[in-house]
Design a protein around this motif. Structure first.
Motif, short mmCIF file in Angstrom:
data_model
loop_
_atom_site.label_atom_id
_atom_site.label_comp_id
_atom_site.label_asym_id
_atom_site.label_seq_id
_atom_site.Cartn_x
_atom_site.Cartn_y
_atom_site.Cartn_z
N ASP A 128 -15.64 73.15 -74.31
CA ASP A 128 -15.42 72.26 -75.45
C ASP A 128 -15.90 72.91 -76.75
OD1 ASP A 128 -14.74 69.90 -76.82
OD2 ASP A 128 -16.76 69.09 -76.63
N ASP A 228 -25.73 69.64 -79.91
CA ASP A 228 -24.49 69.01 -80.39
C ASP A 228 -23.67 68.64 -79.16
OD1 ASP A 228 -22.64 67.97 -82.05
OD2 ASP A 228 -21.92 69.87 -82.85
N PRO A 229 -23.97 67.49 -78.56
CA PRO A 229 -23.39 67.18 -77.25
C PRO A 229 -21.92 66.83 -77.30
CG PRO A 229 -24.61 65.29 -78.08
CD PRO A 229 -24.81 66.39 -79.08
N GLU A 231 -19.12 64.16 -76.28
CA GLU A 231 -19.40 62.75 -76.59
C GLU A 231 -19.35 61.79 -75.40
OE1 GLU A 231 -20.06 61.62 -79.85
OE2 GLU A 231 -20.07 63.70 -80.56
N1 SPD Z 1 -13.19 70.42 -78.81
C1 SPD Z 1 -13.41 70.29 -80.19
C2 SPD Z 1 -14.71 70.83 -80.70
C3 SPD Z 1 -15.77 69.88 -80.41
C4 SPD Z 1 -17.09 70.43 -80.75
N2 SPD Z 1 -18.10 69.57 -80.28
C5 SPD Z 1 -18.41 68.48 -81.11
C6 SPD Z 1 -19.52 67.68 -80.54
C7 SPD Z 1 -19.95 66.59 -81.43
N3 SPD Z 1 -21.07 65.94 -80.90
#
Ligand code: SPD
Length: 353
Positions: A128, A228-229, A231
């Motif tokens: 992610d 920065d997890p 969600e």
């Molecule tokens: N996949 C899109 C990028 C996401 C990055 N992470 C964002 C986390 C917000 N808590």
């Protein structure tokens, strides 16, 4: 009535939203025909904005022009008048982009960080990834400094090191110790090479999967954590709960980003409840749109791209998150169990992984 009607229609489809969400999407559509900009301005999840737009198209209140821009029909324009809605206006400070922290406050740090940010590998969908802008990363570090969470502190940076926040923290040479954990060994290598080149010997990066519990030596050992997890609730627990478990106790602080692109205000309520009731911390700061994310190359493969009412992808920055700071009052109650939940990155509200 229309706002409530659309809200109820979408609720029947399993989408959590309020009438204010529908109102925000209409106000955004009054000033932009670009779907991704509408998601950004209206602070919606992608499934929410997609379904509202599809419903407006179905009701002949909107149409798509030849360039896939969303436009109100005459019927739609009449309705906006009836609802007495005004188009959205972005009002934020141009000097600090609304963060309250100007990234150029320390230009030496910014320039040195840019040198290393150039070596950042491409984002990977499996984790992610999608990094914040260099200006965001440097502002995060300055935010810590402003709150007294940098100098002489032991700092743990957990995951999302594609943002290179741990590297930027270490570049200040101000903390007592920096430990960076991330699942992606490319980023760990980049960090450790930088520390070696610069002779920074109080910072270390290690490959670690945050689904796993922390070893004893990381528990109750840090003054500050940053993360920065993704969600989903299980990722929130794994990242933030473990972060709190790593804190020494009273006065320690944690930082993380929460977005409304991959989670709704309903989920934010659950997160906030969890912070206060389960983890025993107080929320001291929430800064709107502090974190700007650069677009990622795998967008076309994501659920977001598939469910969008338009085929064209985003042009500029549309994914942002709020910056949270929490502080331990008497004692934090962290979480340090193994997370085996498969729903780690994606669920019904998330769509950008
Ligand atoms: N996949 C899109 C990028 C996401 C990055 N992470 C964002 C986390 C917000 N808590």
């Amino acid at each position: 009535m229309l706002l409530e009607e659309i809200r109820d229609e979408l609720k029947r489809k399993g989408i959590r939203l309020s009438r204010r969400n529908v109102e925000r999407i209409l106000r955004a559509l009054m000033v932009s025909g670009d779907f991704w900009e509408v998601v950004d301005i209206s602070e919606s999840t992608v499934p929410m904005a997609s379904e509202v737009v599809k419903e407006l198209l179905r009701r002949n209140l909107l149409f798509k022009d030849d360039s896939e821009n969303l436009r109100f029909t005459e019927e739609g324009k009449d309705l906006l008048k009836e609802l007495n809605l005004v188009g959205f206006e972005r009002i934020s400070c141009p000097a600090c982009q609304g963060r309250g922290i100007p990234f150029y406050w320390d230009l030496d740090l910014y320039r040195e960080f840019l040198e290393f940010a150039r070596r950042r590998p491409e984002p990977v969908r499996d984790y992610d990834q999608g990094s914040v802008t260099p200006e965001t990363t440097v502002s995060r570090v300055l935010f810590l400094k402003d709150r007294g969470d940098l100098e002489g502190k032991e700092i743990l940076v957990m995951g999302a090191e594609d943002d290179l926040t741990g590297l930027a923290v270490a570049l200040t040479r101000l903390p007592k110790r920096v430990l960076i954990l991330d699942i992606d060994e490319r980023l760990i290598k980049l960090d450790n090479e930088a520390f070696k080149e610069l002779g920074i010997d109080n910072a270390e990066a290690m490959v670690f999967d945050l689904r796993e519990p922390f070893p004893k030596e990381w528990l109750r050992s840090f003054d500050v954590f940053i993360t920065d997890p993704p969600e989903t609730y299980s990722a929130f627990k794994a990242f933030v709960g473990r972060g709190i478990a790593s804190l020494k106790g009273e006065g320690s602080a944690g930082y993380f980003g929460l977005t409304l692109r991959d989670s709704s205000l309903f989920r934010w309520r659950d997160f906030q409840k969890s912070l206060i009731e389960d983890f025993g911390v107080v929320i001291t700061d929430i800064v709107k749109n502090f974190n700007d994310y650069q677009n990622w190359g795998y967008h076309q493969e994501t659920k977001a791209s598939q469910i969008a009412p338009v085929k064209k992808g985003p042009k500029g920055i549309w994914y942002r998150s709020y910056w949270y700071r929490v502080e331990v009052l008497e004692e934090g109650k962290g979480f340090n169990e193994r997370i085996s939940d498969e729903v780690f990155y994606l669920d019904e509200e998330g769509s950008t992984t």
